[in-house]
Design a protein around this motif. Structure first.
Motif, PDB file in Angstrom:
ATOM      1  N   PHE A 112       3.133   3.399  -1.683  1.00 31.92           N
ATOM      2  CA  PHE A 112       4.083   4.432  -1.287  1.00 31.92           C
ATOM      3  C   PHE A 112       4.075   4.625   0.237  1.00 31.92           C
ATOM      4  N   ARG A 113       2.858   4.487   0.853  1.00 30.65           N
ATOM      5  CA  ARG A 113       2.771   4.717   2.300  1.00 30.65           C
ATOM      6  C   ARG A 113       3.519   3.660   3.123  1.00 30.65           C
ATOM      7  N   ASP A 114       3.817   2.491   2.515  1.00 27.22           N
ATOM      8  CA  ASP A 114       4.511   1.426   3.256  1.00 27.22           C
ATOM      9  C   ASP A 114       6.021   1.625   3.296  1.00 27.22           C
ATOM     10  N   ALA A 115       6.526   2.603   2.529  1.00 26.00           N
ATOM     11  CA  ALA A 115       7.982   2.794   2.451  1.00 26.00           C
ATOM     12  C   ALA A 115       8.566   2.948   3.848  1.00 26.00           C
ATOM     13  N   GLY A 116       9.575   2.157   4.143  1.00 28.04           N
ATOM     14  CA  GLY A 116      10.250   2.278   5.426  1.00 28.04           C
ATOM     15  C   GLY A 116       9.577   1.565   6.586  1.00 28.04           C
ATOM     16  N   SER A 157       8.055  -3.488   9.771  1.00 35.77           N
ATOM     17  CA  SER A 157       7.297  -4.692  10.137  1.00 35.77           C
ATOM     18  C   SER A 157       6.970  -5.546   8.899  1.00 35.77           C
ATOM     19  N   LEU A 158       7.147  -4.985   7.710  1.00 39.75           N
ATOM     20  CA  LEU A 158       6.813  -5.727   6.488  1.00 39.75           C
ATOM     21  C   LEU A 158       8.016  -6.547   6.041  1.00 39.75           C
ATOM     22  N   ILE A 172       2.792 -10.481  -0.978  1.00 40.00           N
ATOM     23  CA  ILE A 172       2.027  -9.487  -0.227  1.00 40.00           C
ATOM     24  C   ILE A 172       0.706 -10.097   0.227  1.00 40.00           C
ATOM     25  N   GLU A 173       0.072 -10.895  -0.640  1.00 38.13           N
ATOM     26  CA  GLU A 173      -1.128 -11.636  -0.232  1.00 38.13           C
ATOM     27  C   GLU A 173      -0.996 -13.090  -0.667  1.00 38.13           C
ATOM     28  N   PRO A 174      -1.620 -14.011   0.069  1.00 43.46           N
ATOM     29  CA  PRO A 174      -1.481 -15.438  -0.260  1.00 43.46           C
ATOM     30  C   PRO A 174      -2.338 -15.791  -1.475  1.00 43.46           C
ATOM     31  N   ILE A 213       9.928  -6.392  -2.031  1.00 45.52           N
ATOM     32  CA  ILE A 213      11.367  -6.409  -1.741  1.00 45.52           C
ATOM     33  C   ILE A 213      11.611  -5.146  -0.943  1.00 45.52           C
ATOM     34  N   ARG A 214      11.794  -5.321   0.355  1.00 53.23           N
ATOM     35  CA  ARG A 214      11.883  -4.162   1.236  1.00 53.23           C
ATOM     36  C   ARG A 214      13.016  -3.247   0.826  1.00 53.23           C
TER      37      ARG A 214
END
Ligand code: MYA
Ligand code: JJ1
Length: 388
Positions: free
Chosen positions: A13-17, A20-21, A26-28, A374-375
């Protein structure tokens, strides 16, 4: 807030908006040699148990676990009642992995007390076709709830998916987790309004009588579109072409080949129904519609034990208007004695729901991807994926 989900490679939730993402993993992947080799530990009274669904008695154990402990509506009036034949269909698509049918049983009694499953799929997200697991049928027996068993099941299915060199997954849930790619609403079209009202699935509208309600939802006795008929094995190639061209329009959708279409869309009595329009002149297949059968148990009703529900699956229109196609699907569902026809507001469904007398339900369905961002998410109308 989410002690388990905060540790997982999912949109937080903290990554919303956060601009830079970027979209994608998300991880390899890690080298296969670094994938944990042994199952996660369970509380000592329980053991892992891979369910062989060829075995009728194991299939019946899974059926019973789900019939008594799986998803209910918010007022606990109905519970999904997936049939054994449906479960076999849902869990054994082309190239399925037996090791992804994961049970937990009591060591002493051998009783099945929890389950989670995955099936392999190719899912396209924007331009990328990604091998994924579709995770479904996560269930913990009612007596074992809130003991943090679900995170153990999820970690174990993740490990077994990783062992097949697959690093992404798709799943749906009625609950909000970090973070949905989209949130859909269920819509319902009454076919047998009297029964639906009797069991509390719907209510008599204001200033409506039962006989006016029955008249409102009345449908013709047979489909109206000339050339409308059941799909057969010989139609697989034509249906695959139609469906691939159509699903290309959506941001997230399955990448079906002919083997997938044969498995997922060829009719099976009381499991999945598919119809198409074959032009009476050219014999070309121009349109397609399908639904699957998922009854619900009616809890605590003296007169009825089950509701027979059809769920809209994949539909494609190139010549017959989508609304007319869906109307024919309603007609055949009514003829086959379904009580209600359900649909999500995915793909182009929103445009026809009101016209065809669907009403919004009280349930939502959140769609998720694991280890794939999916941004900003997508709209339900940009989603071309229906999970069972
Ligand atoms: S959705 C259908 C889920 N099943 C039901 O709703 C049936 C009835 N309910 C139950 O059986 C239990 O309540 C379940 C939870 C088993 C759901 N999806 O053990 P707990 C988190 C994901 O103490 P319980 C379907 O099948 C919850 O937020 N996580 O809780 C798709 C909390 O974590 P956190 C869920 O109630 C499943 C933790 O579990 C769900 O006893 C996709 C609590 O665990 C849920 N539906 O058991 C699974 N419900 O503290 C993910 C609760 O962090 C797949 N939780 O908030 C991920 C991809 C894996 C493969 C990856 C491959 C690369
Ligand atoms: O079926 C659902 N709701 C029904 C019944 C509500 C009963 C009281 N809670 C409903 N009925 C109204 C119908 C009416 C018909 C005439 C026109 C107006 C509308 O709304 C809901 C969906 O709406 N179903 C659920 O809540 C079941 C759980 C949904 C989450 C599913 C999680 C899926 C698991 C992942 O694989």
């Amino acid at each position: 807030r989410h002690k388990f989900w905060e540790t997982q490679p999912v949109g937080q939730f903290r990554d919303a908006g956060d601009a830079s993402l970027s979209d994608g993993a998300i991880e390899p992947p890690t080298p296969l040699s670094e994938v944990r080799a042994d199952p996660y530990p369970l509380p000592s009274a329980f053991e892992w148990f891979t369910c062989d669904l060829d075995d009728d008695s194991l299939l019946s154990d899974l059926y019973s676990l789900l019939a008594h402990n799986y998803v209910e509506d918010d007022e606990n009036m109905f519970r999904f009642n997936y049939s054994p034949a449906f479960l076999r269909w849902a869990l054994r698509p082309p190239s399925f992995f037996r090791s992804w049918h994961i049970g937990v049983r009591a060591k002493e009694s051998k009783k099945l007390v929890a389950f989670i499953s995955g099936v392999p799929a190719r899912i396209r997200a924007r331009d990328a076709v990604v091998r994924m697991a579709e995770i479904n049928f996560l269930c913990v027996h009612k007596k074992l709830r809130s003991k943090r068993l679900a995170p153990v099941l999820i970690r174990e299915v993740t490990r077994r998916v990783h062992q097949e060199n697959i690093w992404q997954a798709a799943y749906t849930a009625g609950v909000v987790l970090p973070t949905p790619i989209t949130t859909c609403r269920y819509w319902h079209r009454s076919l047998n309004p009297k029964k639906l009202i009797d069991v509390g699935f719907s209510r008599l509208g204001p200033r409506m009588t039962m006989s006016r309600t029955v008249r409102l939802y009345k449908l013709p006795d047979a489909p109206l579109t000339p050339g409308f008929r059941q799909m057969e094995l010989r139609d697989v190639a034509a249906v695959t072409r139609l469906l691939r061209a159509y699903l290309a329009k959506f941001v997230v959708a399955p990448d079906f080949d002919e083997m997938d279409v044969e498995h997922w869309l060829l009719p099976q009595e009381d499991v999945v129904e598919s119809y198409l329009v074959e032009s009476p002149e050219t014999h070309e297949v121009t349109d397609f519609c399908s639904f699957y059968t998922l009854p619900s148990s009616v809890l605590n009703n003296a007169n009825y034990a089950t509701l027979k529900a059809a769920y809209s699956y994949y539909n494609v229109s190139t010549k017959t208007p989508l609304q007319q196609l869906m109307n024919d699907a309603l007609i055949v569902a009514k003829q086959k004695n379904y009580d209600v026809f359900n649909a999500l507001d995915v793909m182009e469904n929103e445009s026809l729901l009101k016209e065809l007398k669907f009403g919004p339900g009280d349930g939502q369905l959140h769609y998720y991807l694991y280890n794939y961002r999916i941004r900003n998410g997508i709209k339900p109308s940009e989603l071309g994926l229906v999970l069972l």
